[in-house]
Design an enzyme around this catalytic site. Sequence first.
Site, short mmCIF file in Angstrom:
data_model
loop_
_atom_site.label_atom_id
_atom_site.label_comp_id
_atom_site.label_asym_id
_atom_site.label_seq_id
_atom_site.Cartn_x
_atom_site.Cartn_y
_atom_site.Cartn_z
N TRP A 1 39.60 30.68 51.90
CA TRP A 1 38.85 32.14 51.77
C TRP A 1 40.08 33.23 51.20
CZ3 TRP A 1 34.22 31.00 52.82
CH2 TRP A 1 33.71 29.94 53.71
N HIS B 1 39.26 35.56 55.83
CA HIS B 1 40.33 35.03 57.04
C HIS B 1 40.37 36.14 58.09
CE1 HIS B 1 42.07 31.52 55.44
NE2 HIS B 1 41.85 31.82 54.15
N ASP C 1 48.61 32.83 53.04
CA ASP C 1 48.46 33.01 51.55
C ASP C 1 49.69 33.81 50.47
OD1 ASP C 1 46.28 31.54 50.97
OD2 ASP C 1 44.72 33.13 51.82
N ARG D 1 52.84 31.17 50.49
CA ARG D 1 52.71 29.80 49.79
C ARG D 1 53.14 30.13 48.16
NH1 ARG D 1 46.71 30.06 49.13
NH2 ARG D 1 46.28 29.83 47.01
N HIS E 1 46.87 23.91 52.50
CA HIS E 1 45.50 24.78 52.71
C HIS E 1 44.29 24.06 52.53
CE1 HIS E 1 47.45 28.92 52.59
NE2 HIS E 1 48.41 28.10 52.32
N HIS F 1 45.34 30.60 59.99
CA HIS F 1 44.77 30.48 58.77
C HIS F 1 44.11 29.14 58.51
CE1 HIS F 1 45.15 31.93 54.35
NE2 HIS F 1 45.43 30.54 54.17
N ASP G 1 40.61 28.21 56.59
CA ASP G 1 40.40 27.48 55.34
C ASP G 1 39.74 26.04 55.62
OD1 ASP G 1 41.15 29.06 53.40
OD2 ASP G 1 43.62 28.40 53.41
N HIS H 1 37.57 23.67 50.18
CA HIS H 1 38.77 23.12 50.54
C HIS H 1 38.86 21.83 51.06
CE1 HIS H 1 41.65 27.17 50.62
NE2 HIS H 1 40.45 27.39 49.87
N HIS I 1 35.76 27.87 42.91
CA HIS I 1 36.39 27.98 43.97
C HIS I 1 36.53 29.54 44.46
CE1 HIS I 1 39.41 26.40 47.12
NE2 HIS I 1 39.60 27.57 46.96
N ASP J 1 35.58 31.38 48.03
CA ASP J 1 36.75 32.16 48.85
C ASP J 1 36.20 33.48 48.91
OD1 ASP J 1 38.54 30.31 49.22
OD2 ASP J 1 39.85 30.74 47.68
N1 DCM Z 1 43.12 24.89 46.34
C1 DCM Z 1 42.15 23.79 46.80
N2 DCM Z 1 42.34 22.62 46.53
C2 DCM Z 1 43.38 22.15 45.51
C3 DCM Z 1 44.10 23.12 44.94
C4 DCM Z 1 43.86 24.43 45.57
O1 DCM Z 1 41.42 23.93 47.87
N3 DCM Z 1 43.36 20.79 45.28
C5 DCM Z 1 42.89 26.06 46.74
C6 DCM Z 1 44.04 26.85 47.23
C7 DCM Z 1 43.47 28.31 46.78
C8 DCM Z 1 42.75 28.31 45.70
O2 DCM Z 1 42.18 26.82 45.54
O3 DCM Z 1 42.48 28.94 47.89
C9 DCM Z 1 43.69 28.62 44.23
O4 DCM Z 1 44.83 27.63 44.37
P1 DCM Z 1 46.15 27.91 43.46
O5 DCM Z 1 46.59 29.34 43.75
O6 DCM Z 1 47.20 26.89 44.23
O7 DCM Z 1 45.45 27.38 42.01
N1 DCM Z 2 46.47 34.57 46.21
C1 DCM Z 2 47.62 35.30 46.34
N2 DCM Z 2 48.63 35.50 45.46
C2 DCM Z 2 48.30 34.58 44.26
C3 DCM Z 2 47.36 34.15 44.03
C4 DCM Z 2 46.14 34.01 45.05
O1 DCM Z 2 47.83 36.11 47.38
N3 DCM Z 2 49.24 34.62 43.28
C5 DCM Z 2 45.39 34.83 47.24
C6 DCM Z 2 44.03 35.28 46.85
C7 DCM Z 2 42.94 34.69 47.81
C8 DCM Z 2 43.66 33.83 48.54
O2 DCM Z 2 45.08 33.49 47.76
O3 DCM Z 2 42.61 35.78 48.55
C9 DCM Z 2 42.93 32.16 48.16
O4 DCM Z 2 43.73 31.23 48.99
P1 DCM Z 2 43.13 30.46 50.14
O5 DCM Z 2 41.88 30.16 49.79
O6 DCM Z 2 44.07 29.25 50.44
O7 DCM Z 2 43.32 31.19 51.41
ZN ZN Z 3 44.64 29.68 52.35
ZN ZN Z 4 40.61 28.92 48.56
#
Ligand code: DCM
Ligand code: DCM
Ligand code: ZN
Ligand code: ZN
Length: 265
Positions: free
Chosen positions: A1, A6, A45, A48, A60, A116, A120, A126, A149, A153
């Site tokens: 999300w 979140h 978030d 990472r 996540h 968190h 997720d 996810h 995705h 989110d």
């Molecule tokens: N994500 C996921 N499954 C994956 C890779 C990423 O659910 N195999 C999620 C984590 C973030 C979003 O997708 O919410 C974008 O991830 P990223 O910034 O790592 O591309």
């Molecule tokens: N996000 C971030 N920095 C980035 C890319 C994405 O903080 N460079 C954030 C945007 C979304 C969140 O990550 O709000 C999605 O991650 P997840 O679904 O794992 O919580």
């Molecule tokens: Zn997350």
């Molecule tokens: Zn996500």
Amino acid sequence: WGDLGHETIAWIAQSYVSSTTASAIKDILGLTQSDYMANVSTWADTYRYTSGGRWSAPLHFIDANDSPPSSCSVEYSRDCGSTGCSISAIVNYTSILLDDESSDTTRYDAMKFLIHFIGDLHQPLHDEALDVGGNDINVTYDGDHTNLHHIWDTEIVEQLADGASAESFAKNLTASIKAGSNGWDVNSWLDGTTLNDTLSTAITWAKEANGYVCSDVLSAGIDAVEKGDLSGSYYKAHFDVARVQIARAGYRLGAWLNLIFTGKT
Ligand code: DCM
Ligand code: DCM
Ligand code: ZN
Ligand code: ZN
Ligand code: DCM
């Protein structure tokens, strides 16, 4: 999300924690303000994407190697991966919080991660490997080019909240939980939830979320979501899934923290 999801989950959880649990959480976080859980709910978030926090990116999600929309499933041994996943993370951070010997800094991070990752785990994509959890499925939403995705989110959740803050969106959802609105069978939401087996509890929650990938998120296949603007009929057909999953995540997060700190929900 995204942040709104979140923070809303954290606010819902805050309304279900007992005063003993709330004190324990505030003590671990070193926070006294009213938004003590929402305040830390998005830290994972940010972390990472730092060089020191890159190790936590796989935590996540869990990449369920199933075949939506015809077949959905989560198998921990098949899907978790050698670097860990959301389910192994929930097991690990729960055990750190339960262990009297854990250091203050370990507990601090464990609390922020747990808040968190339980959130997720409830986002259907996810719990899906296909096209990197939908990140590689291009879609249009409200005229913007984005991916499947991302709309689960963020955009669907924002459309649902209709401009409300996380706190007031959470109030609205908490009222629905209390009233059993939207056909929600809240009495069943803690079925299978037991501190005696964190792994099976998290697997139960993940399987339920993953099931929505077949029944809703990709029910008509990939080609169907790549056409048209999903802020219209797709939103109308599926927003109830985002809504129930945010409500469940908040309710379960509150109950889980009560179990950790008081032994009862
Ligand atoms: N994500 C996921 N499954 C994956 C890779 C990423 O659910 N195999 C999620 C984590 C973030 C979003 O997708 O919410 C974008 O991830 P990223 O910034 O790592 O591309
Ligand atoms: N996000 C971030 N920095 C980035 C890319 C994405 O903080 N460079 C954030 C945007 C979304 C969140 O990550 O709000 C999605 O991650 P997840 O679904 O794992 O919580
Ligand atoms: Zn997350
Ligand atoms: Zn996500
Ligand atoms: N639910 C919902 N929207 C859906 C599916 C379910 O609001 N698309 C709610 C209504 C049900 C509860 O969640 O009472 C459990 O549904 P299920 O048995 O489909 O998990």
